[in-house]
Design an enzyme around this catalytic site. Structure first.
Site, PDB file in Angstrom:
ATOM      1  CD  GLN A 243      -0.893  -0.443   3.747  1.00 14.83           C
ATOM      2  OE1 GLN A 243      -2.112  -0.467   3.725  1.00 14.83           O
ATOM      3  NE2 GLN A 243      -0.215  -0.794   4.826  1.00 14.83           N
ATOM      4  CG  HIS A 273      -8.326   3.862  18.013  1.00 19.86           C
ATOM      5  ND1 HIS A 273      -8.023   4.993  17.297  1.00 19.86           N
ATOM      6  CD2 HIS A 273      -7.943   2.806  17.244  1.00 19.86           C
ATOM      7  CE1 HIS A 273      -7.468   4.644  16.147  1.00 19.86           C
ATOM      8  NE2 HIS A 273      -7.407   3.340  16.091  1.00 19.86           N
ATOM      9  CG  ASP A 297      -3.197   2.718  13.899  1.00 18.35           C
ATOM     10  OD1 ASP A 297      -3.393   2.048  14.925  1.00 18.35           O
ATOM     11  OD2 ASP A 297      -4.120   3.090  13.144  1.00 18.35           O
ATOM     12  CG  ASP A 317      -1.016  -4.200   9.949  1.00 14.95           C
ATOM     13  OD1 ASP A 317      -1.927  -3.449  10.300  1.00 14.95           O
ATOM     14  OD2 ASP A 317      -0.378  -4.043   8.882  1.00 14.95           O
ATOM     15  CG  ASP A 369      -8.627  -0.892  13.693  1.00 20.63           C
ATOM     16  OD1 ASP A 369      -9.486  -0.256  13.062  1.00 20.63           O
ATOM     17  OD2 ASP A 369      -7.608  -0.353  14.183  1.00 20.63           O
TER      18      ASP A 369
END
Length: 514
Positions: A243, A273, A297, A317, A369
Site C-alpha cells: 500500500q 479507538h 498504527d 497486520d 480494525d
C-alpha cells in the site's frame, strides 16, 4: 549464415525485453487505477481488457507495415517509452487538477494506446526475422516464446522489486528507459538499413534525456501533485509492497492515509479507538488474551494496555512497514504511547484470513480494525467464511468488535456486514459514534450470548466514552437503520460470502456520492 543467426538472435532478445516492459506497463496501469480510482479488481479488469483490445487493434494495423520494418519498430519503442514513461507522472497531475473522472478517461486512453503500440511490435519483429532469412514458422514460434517468457519476468519484477523499491512514478520512467535503450540497440545493430540515421539517434537521445530527468526529478514533482489530494501538508509518504502510506500534519493534527483513505486523525481518533476497544472489553467476562486484526498504527493496542489483566495482545497486520513506522516515527509513537514496546504485544505480519485458518488459539476478545471492503482482497475479510473463523476462535463468554464503515454514508454496506456476522450464529449489537474527521461511523459488537448494553461498564480511564453513553450508541435514526427501503419496499439484505461478494458493489455505490 552466422550474420543471419546473429541478427535473428538480437530480434528474439529484443522481443523478450520489450515484452518485459509491456507487461510491467500493463500491471503498473492497473496499480495506478487501483490507487487513484479504487476497487482494485475492477481497475485491473479494465486495464487487462483495454490493453488486450489495444494489442488486437495494433496487431490488425500491423498488416499495413510491410516496409522499413526496423525503423518502424524503433519509432514504436520510442513512443511506448515516452508515453509509458510519463503515464504515472501525468496521472497524478491530472488527478490533482481535474479530479477522478478526467483521470479515468486519461488513464484508460493511455492503456489503449500503449496496448496498441505493443500489439504492433510482435508482428513487425516476426516479419523482420522472416525477412532476414528465418523460416516463418520458426520466427513466429521463437518471437512468441520470447514474448511470453518476458511477460512472466516482467510481472514478477514489478510485483517484487520495482513497485516496492521505486514506486509508481519512478518505475514508469525506469521501464521507459529500457524501451528507449532497445531502440538505441536496434539503431546500432541495423544501422546499415536505416536511412537518415541521425534523425533516429536524435529522437532517441531526446527521449533518453527526458526519461533520465523523469527518474531524477519526476517523483518529487509528482509529490507536489499528490499534496493537492490531501487537505494538510504531507510529512511522510512511502510506497510499500502492499500500500501507499501517507502521513499529513497541520496545526498539531496528525493524519494517516492508506492508499488515499483516511485511517485516523489525531484530533479525534480517541473516539473511534475507545469505542472499538472498550465496548468489547466491557462485554467479555475475561480480558486476558486479545487478538487485533489490523491496527498496525498501535492505537488500539494503546487502549488495550490500560487493562492490567491483559496478558497477551496479538496484532495481525499484513504490512510490516506500517508497524515499523508505528514503532519508529516519533509522531506516531507519541500518539500510540510506545504501544509496541510492551512485552505483552506480539506482532504477526500476515494476511488475516490465512492467519485465522492456521491459528489454533481461542481469544477472550477479538477486534477487527481492518480497512473498509473496497476491493476483493479486503472483501474476503468481511465474509461469512471469515466471521465464522472468528466465531470459532472466540471463547464462549468472549466478545468481538468489528469496524463496519458508516451507517450514514454506506447504509446498505453497514447492515450487510452486520447481517453477515449474525448469519454465523453470533448475537449482534449495532453501534455507531460521531467522529468529526470521519463522520458517523459504525461498529458491530458480536457475542455468543445476548447482552444488554445497559450492563456494559467502562472501568479504565477514557477521554470520550463513558458507561452511560454506551446504550445511546445503539440508537439509529430513520435514515440509517436496518429498515432500508427502495420505492417504498424494504430491501432484503443478503450475507456477504466468498462465492457471492455483494458487499463491494454496495460499498462502492454508496461512497461514490461522497
Amino acid at each position: 549464415m552466422s550474420k543471419i543467426t546473429n541478427k535473428s538472435s538480437q530480434l528474439y532478445w529484443a522481443s523478450g525485453i520489450v515484452s518485459i516492459c509491456g507487461i510491467i506497463f500493463e500491471v503498473l496501469f492497473g496499480a495506478l487505477g487501483s490507487y487513484i480510482l479504487g476497487d482494485g479488481v475492477k481497475q485491473y479488469t479494465i486495464t487487462i481488457s483495454l490493453f488486450l483490445t489495444g494489442m488486437g487493434i495494433g496487431a490488425s494495423l500491423s498488416e499495413r507495415v510491410v516496409k522499413h520494418l526496423i525503423t518502424r519498430f524503433i519509432v514504436i519503442e520510442l513512443m511506448i517509452g515516452i508515453i509509458g514513461g510519463i503515464s504515472s507522472f501525468a496521472v497524478f497531475g491530472i488527478t490533482s487538477i481535474a479530479g477522478e473522472e478526467s483521470t479515468a478517461i486519461f488513464l484508460y486512453s493511455i492503456i489503449l494506446i500503449v496496448g496498441g503500440l505493443t500489439g504492433l511490435e510482435l508482428p513487425i519483429l516476426i516479419r523482420k526475422a522472416n525477412e532476414i532469412g528465418v523460416e516463418m514458422n520458426k520466427s513466429t514460434a521463437r518471437v512468441l516464446f520470447s514474448d511470453y517468457a518476458g511477460g512472466l519476468v516482467g510481472g514478477l519484477l514489478f510485483a517484487f522489486y520495482l513497485r516496492p523499491e521505486f514506486g509508481l512514478v519512478k518505475s514508469a520512467f525506469l521501464v521507459a528507459l529500457i524501451n528507449i535503450l532497445v531502440a538505441f540497440w536496434m539503431i546500432i545493430s541495423f544501422r546499415k538499413e536505416i536511412v537518415r540515421r541521425s534523425i533516429y539517434i536524435g529522437a532517441a537521445s531526446f527521449a533518453l534525456i527526458l526519461m533520465i530527468v523523469g527518474v531524477l526529478f519526476g517523483e518529487e514533482i509528482a509529490f507536489s501533485f499528490e499534496q493537492r489530494l490531501y487537505k494538510d501538508p504531507i510529512i511522510f509518504s512511502e510506497e510499500t509492497a502492499y500500500q501507499r502510506i501517507v502521513l499529513t500534519k497541520e496545526q498539531g493534527d496528525l493524519r494517516l492515509y492508506l492508499n488515499g483513505q483516511l485511517q485516523f486523525s489525531s484530533s479525534d481518533e480517541h473516539r473511534y479507538h475507545e469505542t472499538l476497544v472498550h465496548v468489547p472489553m466491557a462485554a467479555s467476562r475475561d480480558r486476558n488474551n486479545v487478538l487485533i486484526l489490523g491496527g498496525g498504527d498501535g492505537l488500539a493496542v494503546r487502549e488495550l494496555l490500560k487493562y492490567d489483566e491483559v496478558d497477551s495482545i496479538t496484532v495481525v497486520d499484513l504490512d510490516p512497514r506500517m508497524v515499523d513506522i508505528a514503532r519508529t516515527n516519533h509522531m506516531v509513537v507519541e500518539l500510540n504511547q510506545h504501544a509496541f514496546e510492551d512485552k505483552r504485544v506480539q506482532v504477526v505480519n500476515a494476511d488475516a484470513f490465512k492467519f485465522m485458518e492456521n491459528e489454533s488459539e481461542r481469544f477472550d476478545v477479538i477486534i477487527s480494525d481492518l480497512p473498509d471492503p473496497n476491493n476483493e482482497s479486503l472483501n474476503k475479510l468481511y465474509t461469512w467464511e471469515f466471521y465464522s473463523m472468528l466465531r470459532n476462535h472466540l471463547k464462549s463468554d468472549g466478545a468481538m468488535m468489528v469496524q463496519a464503515t458508516s451507517p450514514v454514508f454506506a447504509t446498505e454496506a453497514y447492515w450487510t456486514i452486520s447481517k453477515t456476522i449474525g448469519e454465523t450464529g453470533l448475537y449482534t449489537t449495532n453501534m455507531h459514534v460521531d467522529i468529526p474527521s470521519f463522520g458517523n461511523w459504525g461498529f458491530v459488537l458480536a457475542t455468543r450470548t445476548k447482552i444488554d448494553s445497559e450492563d456494559l461498564k467502562i472501568r479504565v480511564k477514557t477521554d470520550y466514552l463513558t458507561s452511560a453513553m454506551i446504550p445511546s450508541l445503539t440508537a439509529f435514526g430513520k435514515d440509517e437503520d436496518s429498515t432500508i427501503t427502495q420505492d417504498g419496499e424494504k430491501i432484503k439484505l443478503e450475507p456477504n460470502t466468498l462465492i457471492r461478494p455483494n458487499l463491494i458493489e454496495k460499498y462502492e455505490n454508496a461512497w461514490q456520492q461522497y
